[in-house]
Write an enzyme that holds these catalytic residues in place. Sequence first.
Site, PDB file in Angstrom:
ATOM      1  N   SER A  35       0.743  -1.271   0.048  1.00 36.84           N
ATOM      2  CA  SER A  35       0.091   0.021  -0.052  1.00 36.84           C
ATOM      3  C   SER A  35       0.802   1.231   0.093  1.00 36.84           C
ATOM      4  O   SER A  35       0.324   2.370  -0.401  1.00 36.84           O
ATOM      5  CB  SER A  35      -0.831  -0.130   1.132  1.00 36.84           C
ATOM      6  N   ASP A 181      -4.851   7.041  10.144  1.00 37.75           N
ATOM      7  CA  ASP A 181      -4.525   5.589  10.864  1.00 37.75           C
ATOM      8  C   ASP A 181      -2.802   5.647  11.416  1.00 37.75           C
ATOM      9  O   ASP A 181      -2.350   4.765  12.055  1.00 37.75           O
ATOM     10  CB  ASP A 181      -4.465   4.530   9.842  1.00 37.75           C
ATOM     11  N   HIS A 184      -0.237   5.174   7.168  1.00 36.49           N
ATOM     12  CA  HIS A 184      -0.016   5.365   5.677  1.00 36.49           C
ATOM     13  C   HIS A 184       0.276   6.922   5.492  1.00 36.49           C
ATOM     14  O   HIS A 184      -0.294   7.519   6.150  1.00 36.49           O
ATOM     15  CB  HIS A 184      -1.001   5.159   4.985  1.00 36.49           C
TER      16      HIS A 184
END
Length: 219
Positions: A35, A181, A184
């Site tokens: 990601s 979060d 990221h």
Amino acid sequence: MTKTTFLPVFLCVALLFTLPALAQDRLQLMAYGDSLVHGYGLSDGDTFPDQLESALQDRGHQVDVLNAGNSGDTSRAGLSRVDWALADDPDAVILVLGANDALRGLEPDAMEDNLSKLITRFQEEELPILLAGMMAPRNMGQDYTEDFDAVFPRLAEKHDVLFYPFFLKDVAAERDLNQDDGIHPNAEGVSVIVENILPKVEELIETTRSASTDDDGAS
């Protein structure tokens, strides 16, 4: 043919030979990872491949950066899809995997084996590689973090590839540079990553072009 007509004809002929050469010079760099590459939570243009491509082109490099990221990938998942990714015919690879192995507490030895096989697969295709290292979260315990962190420099030495020690340098745990979060990077965080890693990517480009020149000379 007069002098005045000769010059335009000469320029046209020269252009016909130059355009294919320019097109051939354009490199395809493949950013291969999870990601952090794919761009979780980011808009088009803000992902690592997008921002890296823009930064390189601003510096005069004729390159495209392919987004071969897949959110959630561990090193094992990355290994399992490598043949599919190679269908894009890249000229070089930026390898960014390992973060999800750490988050899941997977064994560093297994990660090392997966990444070693992945690097070997890229090298079978004669692709120059820039390996981006990862660091385990510090709450995983001293033994785990030491074992995990040691994998990446060991792989770089074993396979003789370019190495960037920590992909998230200056970004990890920085609240303003990460999404809600805390894991990221946001667009600004990606910008910091790109700025930091840019010299190593330019070294990768130089290595790739040198290898191409050597191949042309040998043929």
